[in-house]
Design a protein around this motif. Sequence first.
Motif, PDB file in Angstrom:
ATOM      1  N   ASP A   1       0.846  -1.191   0.000  1.00 29.39           N
ATOM      2  CA  ASP A   1       0.000   0.000   0.000  1.00 29.39           C
ATOM      3  C   ASP A   1       0.884   1.245   0.000  1.00 29.39           C
ATOM      4  O   ASP A   1       1.745   1.414   0.871  1.00 29.39           O
ATOM      5  N   ALA A   2       0.656   2.110  -0.985  1.00 30.47           N
ATOM      6  CA  ALA A   2       1.504   3.295  -1.147  1.00 30.47           C
ATOM      7  C   ALA A   2       0.838   4.567  -0.659  1.00 30.47           C
ATOM      8  O   ALA A   2       1.356   5.657  -0.862  1.00 30.47           O
ATOM      9  N   SER A   3      -0.313   4.456   0.004  1.00 33.19           N
ATOM     10  CA  SER A   3      -1.028   5.643   0.452  1.00 33.19           C
ATOM     11  C   SER A   3      -0.267   6.379   1.539  1.00 33.19           C
ATOM     12  O   SER A   3       0.639   5.830   2.182  1.00 33.19           O
ATOM     13  N   LEU A   4      -0.643   7.630   1.736  1.00 27.93           N
ATOM     14  CA  LEU A   4      -0.011   8.477   2.742  1.00 27.93           C
ATOM     15  C   LEU A   4      -0.837   8.454   4.026  1.00 27.93           C
ATOM     16  O   LEU A   4      -2.043   8.712   3.996  1.00 27.93           O
ATOM     17  N   ARG A   5      -0.199   8.129   5.139  1.00 29.56           N
ATOM     18  CA  ARG A   5      -0.860   8.160   6.433  1.00 29.56           C
ATOM     19  C   ARG A   5      -0.104   9.077   7.379  1.00 29.56           C
ATOM     20  O   ARG A   5       0.094   8.768   8.550  1.00 29.56           O
ATOM     21  N   LEU A   6       0.289  10.219   6.863  1.00 31.69           N
ATOM     22  CA  LEU A   6       1.085  11.164   7.643  1.00 31.69           C
ATOM     23  C   LEU A   6       0.322  11.651   8.871  1.00 31.69           C
ATOM     24  O   LEU A   6       0.880  11.770   9.958  1.00 31.69           O
ATOM     25  N   ALA A   7      -0.969  11.908   8.696  1.00 32.96           N
ATOM     26  CA  ALA A   7      -1.773  12.409   9.820  1.00 32.96           C
ATOM     27  C   ALA A   7      -1.827  11.386  10.943  1.00 32.96           C
ATOM     28  O   ALA A   7      -1.906  11.741  12.113  1.00 32.96           O
ATOM     29  N   GLU A   8      -1.778  10.114  10.601  1.00 34.50           N
ATOM     30  CA  GLU A   8      -1.809   9.066  11.622  1.00 34.50           C
ATOM     31  C   GLU A   8      -0.583   9.161  12.519  1.00 34.50           C
ATOM     32  O   GLU A   8      -0.667   8.989  13.737  1.00 34.50           O
TER      33      GLU A   8
ATOM     34  N   SER B   1      -4.954   9.627  14.474  1.00 31.67           N
ATOM     35  CA  SER B   1      -6.159   9.343  13.698  1.00 31.67           C
ATOM     36  C   SER B   1      -5.794   8.545  12.453  1.00 31.67           C
ATOM     37  O   SER B   1      -4.663   8.582  11.985  1.00 31.67           O
ATOM     38  N   ARG B   2      -6.780   7.821  11.913  1.00 27.45           N
ATOM     39  CA  ARG B   2      -6.522   6.993  10.745  1.00 27.45           C
ATOM     40  C   ARG B   2      -7.038   7.699   9.494  1.00 27.45           C
ATOM     41  O   ARG B   2      -8.025   7.294   8.881  1.00 27.45           O
ATOM     42  N   VAL B   3      -6.372   8.787   9.150  1.00 28.47           N
ATOM     43  CA  VAL B   3      -6.681   9.518   7.923  1.00 28.47           C
ATOM     44  C   VAL B   3      -5.908   8.862   6.789  1.00 28.47           C
ATOM     45  O   VAL B   3      -4.680   8.721   6.853  1.00 28.47           O
ATOM     46  N   HIS B   4      -6.611   8.471   5.743  1.00 31.94           N
ATOM     47  CA  HIS B   4      -6.011   7.713   4.633  1.00 31.94           C
ATOM     48  C   HIS B   4      -6.034   8.583   3.388  1.00 31.94           C
ATOM     49  O   HIS B   4      -7.103   8.976   2.914  1.00 31.94           O
ATOM     50  N   LEU B   5      -4.866   8.890   2.824  1.00 36.26           N
ATOM     51  CA  LEU B   5      -4.772   9.726   1.626  1.00 36.26           C
ATOM     52  C   LEU B   5      -4.182   8.891   0.499  1.00 36.26           C
ATOM     53  O   LEU B   5      -2.991   8.595   0.472  1.00 36.26           O
ATOM     54  N   GLY B   6      -5.047   8.504  -0.438  1.00 35.66           N
ATOM     55  CA  GLY B   6      -4.611   7.664  -1.543  1.00 35.66           C
ATOM     56  C   GLY B   6      -5.568   6.508  -1.749  1.00 35.66           C
ATOM     57  O   GLY B   6      -6.524   6.323  -0.989  1.00 35.66           O
ATOM     58  N   PRO B   7      -5.341   5.717  -2.798  1.00 40.28           N
ATOM     59  CA  PRO B   7      -6.231   4.587  -3.086  1.00 40.28           C
ATOM     60  C   PRO B   7      -6.234   3.579  -1.938  1.00 40.28           C
ATOM     61  O   PRO B   7      -5.217   3.362  -1.279  1.00 40.28           O
ATOM     62  N   ARG B   8      -7.381   2.972  -1.716  1.00 39.07           N
ATOM     63  CA  ARG B   8      -7.479   1.901  -0.722  1.00 39.07           C
ATOM     64  C   ARG B   8      -7.210   0.581  -1.431  1.00 39.07           C
ATOM     65  O   ARG B   8      -8.070   0.006  -2.077  1.00 39.07           O
ATOM     66  N   ARG B   9      -5.979   0.113  -1.292  1.00 44.77           N
ATOM     67  CA  ARG B   9      -5.556  -1.086  -1.989  1.00 44.77           C
ATOM     68  C   ARG B   9      -5.151  -2.153  -0.994  1.00 44.77           C
ATOM     69  O   ARG B   9      -5.979  -2.783  -0.343  1.00 44.77           O
ATOM     70  N   SER B  10      -3.881  -2.336  -0.799  1.00 40.41           N
ATOM     71  CA  SER B  10      -3.370  -3.440  -0.003  1.00 40.41           C
ATOM     72  C   SER B  10      -3.413  -3.148   1.494  1.00 40.41           C
ATOM     73  O   SER B  10      -3.225  -2.009   1.917  1.00 40.41           O
ATOM     74  N   PRO B  11      -3.618  -4.181   2.327  1.00 40.08           N
ATOM     75  CA  PRO B  11      -3.471  -4.006   3.770  1.00 40.08           C
ATOM     76  C   PRO B  11      -2.006  -3.975   4.214  1.00 40.08           C
ATOM     77  O   PRO B  11      -1.719  -3.740   5.388  1.00 40.08           O
ATOM     78  N   VAL B  12      -1.087  -4.219   3.286  1.00 36.23           N
ATOM     79  CA  VAL B  12       0.349  -4.240   3.601  1.00 36.23           C
ATOM     80  C   VAL B  12       0.892  -2.820   3.472  1.00 36.23           C
ATOM     81  O   VAL B  12       1.021  -2.290   2.370  1.00 36.23           O
ATOM     82  N   HIS B  13       1.227  -2.207   4.607  1.00 30.74           N
ATOM     83  CA  HIS B  13       1.668  -0.809   4.577  1.00 30.74           C
ATOM     84  C   HIS B  13       3.068  -0.621   5.158  1.00 30.74           C
ATOM     85  O   HIS B  13       3.860   0.162   4.634  1.00 30.74           O
ATOM     86  N   SER B  14       3.381  -1.317   6.205  1.00 30.26           N
ATOM     87  CA  SER B  14       4.643  -1.098   6.905  1.00 30.26           C
ATOM     88  C   SER B  14       5.693  -2.134   6.515  1.00 30.26           C
ATOM     89  O   SER B  14       5.398  -3.138   5.851  1.00 30.26           O
ATOM     90  N   VAL B  15       6.911  -1.892   6.945  1.00 32.96           N
ATOM     91  CA  VAL B  15       7.982  -2.872   6.737  1.00 32.96           C
ATOM     92  C   VAL B  15       7.611  -4.195   7.396  1.00 32.96           C
ATOM     93  O   VAL B  15       7.787  -5.271   6.810  1.00 32.96           O
TER      94      VAL B  15
END
Length: 401
Positions: free
Chosen positions: A142-149, A154-168
């Motif tokens: 998942d390449a979305s931006l979760r900077l606000a988180e 908070s779980r603000v999601h900026l970008g397409p909702r694709r994969s649940p795999v976000h972190s290393v």
Amino acid sequence: MTSQHARIERATQHLDAPVAVVDLDAFDANAADLARRAAGTPIRVASKSVRCRALLDRVLGLEGYAGILAFTLAEALWLAEEHEDVVVGYPTAERAALRELAADPVLLERVTLMVDSVESLDLVRAAVRQVEVPIRVCLDLDASLRLAERLTGSRVHLGPRRSPVHSVADAVALARAVAEDPAFALVGLMAYEGQVAGLADRPANRLRGLAVRGLKRASVPELTERRGAVVAAVREVADLSFVNGGGTGSIETTVADPSVTEVAAGSGLFAPALFDGYDSFDPVPAALFGLAVTRRPGPGLVTVAGGGWIASGPVGRDRLPVPTYPGGLVMLGSEGAGEVQTPLRGSTAGRLRLGDRVWFRHAKAGELCERVDVLHLVAGDADAAVVDVVPTYRGEGRTFL
């Protein structure tokens, strides 16, 4: 008339509407510009944006292009009859196609599945039961931006909702699950930054444009750092053959990421209306469709037959087809693009007669080919002509979604 308008009118004057054309001069120019922007990084062609086998073959014959990013497994198996490197861009639940893949050693060498969870692996394993050769898979990050988180919790999601795999940690856990299963071989990693690639820098709303540019400035460095860390960690688990990223709208920033080995692109070949307004590139419209004028309901008005070729995505005016030739025409806000007819208003309406054509650009690229069976390929200048008529997927009897 503009030069392109004159050329496609001259080439297609013998054809009844609706008629879809691809200006090969523009198509080839766009292909060359995409390769220039990629600066030596191979481009994997996104087939969903083309949906015409003849044009896929054409661009894959050009320098700078290698491989296909397919949108379904059934499509990938069909394309792999002739192409040796096809990655399915999305997880699949096509059980019959999975069984076909598992039973064919050649397809197993040519096709790579996308996975984003252990559940994805379980579905594939249940469908194929057993394989003699491991199934090639690509991990979808998942390449979305979760900077606000990070800042607020908070779980603000900026970008397409694709994969649940976000972190290393997410990526390494899934990579290990693949590596420990003899039915699979992890060969690639993909991260599509839709919030960068899919948003124009200069939309009609200026305030939205400021927000988009701010989002991109925040997203690019965050993803570059995170994707690099993910790739490094996953390479400790598996020997990745490729790392794919980006799209037409993000080529420059994607190829600048040293962890990326290839970039995906496809829409830029046709240059649909949603790709107007980017700062980094200015493609030439290559795919258009012409509709016949059938009414003149009043001064400054004409009506064309059909027109409701509306693109997928969030409902809005940017999903409507754009009247392009002749210039100066707009849709009526009260009617928009109609199911059987579309009224248009503008300064050039008075010059159009019954039977004349208005040419439109679709808002998105490949969806035009869901409406027509053939594309008329136009080339030449003063001697412009239809040099070939090629089937779309639909024209070949292929529907993949």
